[in-house]
Design a protein around this motif. Sequence first.
Motif, PDB file in Angstrom:
ATOM      1  N   VAL A  35       0.844  -1.230   0.025  1.00  0.00           N
ATOM      2  CA  VAL A  35      -0.070   0.148  -0.154  1.00  0.00           C
ATOM      3  C   VAL A  35       0.955   1.178  -0.089  1.00  0.00           C
ATOM      4  O   VAL A  35       0.638   2.111  -0.743  1.00  0.00           O
ATOM      5  N   ASN A  36       2.011   1.226   0.886  1.00  0.00           N
ATOM      6  CA  ASN A  36       2.912   2.366   0.692  1.00  0.00           C
ATOM      7  C   ASN A  36       3.409   2.668  -0.432  1.00  0.00           C
ATOM      8  O   ASN A  36       3.538   3.856  -0.945  1.00  0.00           O
ATOM      9  N   ALA A  37       3.811   1.629  -1.254  1.00  0.00           N
ATOM     10  CA  ALA A  37       4.517   1.709  -2.455  1.00  0.00           C
ATOM     11  C   ALA A  37       3.581   2.244  -3.510  1.00  0.00           C
ATOM     12  O   ALA A  37       3.808   3.014  -4.458  1.00  0.00           O
ATOM     13  N   ALA A  38       2.495   1.877  -3.423  1.00  0.00           N
ATOM     14  CA  ALA A  38       1.207   2.242  -4.170  1.00  0.00           C
ATOM     15  C   ALA A  38       1.079   3.906  -3.876  1.00  0.00           C
ATOM     16  O   ALA A  38       0.762   4.603  -5.000  1.00  0.00           O
ATOM     17  N   ILE A  39       0.871   4.269  -2.747  1.00  0.00           N
ATOM     18  CA  ILE A  39       0.569   5.765  -2.469  1.00  0.00           C
ATOM     19  C   ILE A  39       1.939   6.576  -2.656  1.00  0.00           C
ATOM     20  O   ILE A  39       1.729   7.581  -3.530  1.00  0.00           O
ATOM     21  N   THR A  40       3.130   5.928  -2.749  1.00  0.00           N
ATOM     22  CA  THR A  40       4.362   6.671  -3.038  1.00  0.00           C
ATOM     23  C   THR A  40       4.368   6.737  -4.933  1.00  0.00           C
ATOM     24  O   THR A  40       4.601   7.793  -5.395  1.00  0.00           O
ATOM     25  N   SER A  41       3.894   5.809  -5.546  1.00  0.00           N
ATOM     26  CA  SER A  41       3.782   5.806  -6.972  1.00  0.00           C
ATOM     27  C   SER A  41       2.435   6.797  -7.412  1.00  0.00           C
ATOM     28  O   SER A  41       2.811   7.608  -8.204  1.00  0.00           O
ATOM     29  N   TYR A  42       1.626   6.893  -6.644  1.00  0.00           N
ATOM     30  CA  TYR A  42       0.450   8.069  -6.752  1.00  0.00           C
ATOM     31  C   TYR A  42       1.161   9.225  -6.568  1.00  0.00           C
ATOM     32  O   TYR A  42       0.966  10.175  -7.388  1.00  0.00           O
ATOM     33  N   ARG A  43       1.938   9.661  -5.671  1.00  0.00           N
ATOM     34  CA  ARG A  43       2.346  10.801  -5.245  1.00  0.00           C
ATOM     35  C   ARG A  43       3.350  11.189  -6.335  1.00  0.00           C
ATOM     36  O   ARG A  43       3.391  12.542  -6.930  1.00  0.00           O
ATOM     37  N   LYS A  44       4.111  10.131  -6.926  1.00  0.00           N
ATOM     38  CA  LYS A  44       4.990  10.756  -8.095  1.00  0.00           C
ATOM     39  C   LYS A  44       4.327  10.962  -9.307  1.00  0.00           C
ATOM     40  O   LYS A  44       4.531  12.065 -10.070  1.00  0.00           O
ATOM     41  N   SER A  45       3.146  10.309  -9.639  1.00  0.00           N
ATOM     42  CA  SER A  45       2.355  10.441 -10.777  1.00  0.00           C
ATOM     43  C   SER A  45       1.672  12.047 -10.549  1.00  0.00           C
ATOM     44  O   SER A  45       1.434  12.738 -11.668  1.00  0.00           O
TER      45      SER A  45
END
Lengths: 186, 184
Positions: B76-86
């Motif tokens: 979930v944290n990785a997904a959130i990080t990816s979302y923030r990057k996007s």
Amino acid sequence: MEELMNKVANDLKNFAPQAPAGMEERIQKAMAKKKSFWTFSWYTLNVYVVGFLGIGAIAWMLSMRTSKVDVAQVNAPQGNTEVSIQPAPEVKNVQNDAPSNSTTPSAKPAVEKGLSTVQVIPADMEALHEYSEVPPQVTVDVPPVAEVAESTEIQKMPEEIQVPKPKSEVVKAKGRTLKLTRLTGK
Amino acid sequence: MEENKLIQSCVSGDKSAQHLLYKKYSTLVFGICLRYAKNKMEAEDTMQEVFVKIYNHLKDYQSAGSFEGWVRRIAVNAAITSYRKSLKGRFQDEIDDRSEYASSLVEHHDVDYTMEELLSCVQALPDGYRTVFNLYAVEGFKHKEIAEMLQIDVNTSKSQFSRAKGHLQKALLEMSARKIPVVE
């Protein structure tokens, strides 16, 4: 609507599809890539070797440069004392007849061979050539020759220039080309 | 193999243990990544990041909580990080004026869908809606926690969840309506 959303949430929570083929190899490759720079390998060794060679070359070049400057600084006072005796009017001739000597690239090699600004002084070019063949009397001093063009100031007040204490001026003139030419440029 | 032993073997760099760990948790991780990602490719990228993180930080895992929960949290944290990057360098263009239409929809209890269809509906949601929906409805976080995680306002989280619900319901209803054969 709430029922539908609860159903959707439950379905999504339990959703566990098969991972695509080749994913594990991709992960292992990514792991190896991350490690590779800090663990020993021929690749990293090559990077280090190239880096050290580059740094060594730069350091060597810098040391050569500083030693050249040191030589010039050591020799500078001798040239100044000798040239300060020369009469000022000759400077006019230098400016009128051979101004290109100071700007042309050929002037620099002459200096490197050990010629001082005294060689630039003669009135005509022939005299200059003859003079340039004479073995060097004054030691190398790069800055004075580079700024022969600056002698316009000397031209304005040739007779009045007094160099009472050349030694003290030499100390001040370190690195200042204008003062050095005043002394060495006749 | 027992889970603790498996973890210890993975920490010591045992490749076969890492393979076993991957086999055990790859489906769970890929499911989470698919839910948060826009498409399969993005999900694969996130999955790779997740497993690299898991292998690198296994030594930090303390067996106080369940290992599955720990893995889930990393995903979930990785997904959130990816979302923030996007989000970086992109215009926020997800807010629209359809916030109220969800409540006006007629109740439908017998919406039928497959998991692929549901997933495509979730992935079609705007990034912000999808992330908030997953965090709130599936992961069970509170709006305050979501607001902190995504660095947004609590009300933004609430409104985005409401809109996500509306979008999703509409998409599912349209999908099931297309399935019903027309009887003359």
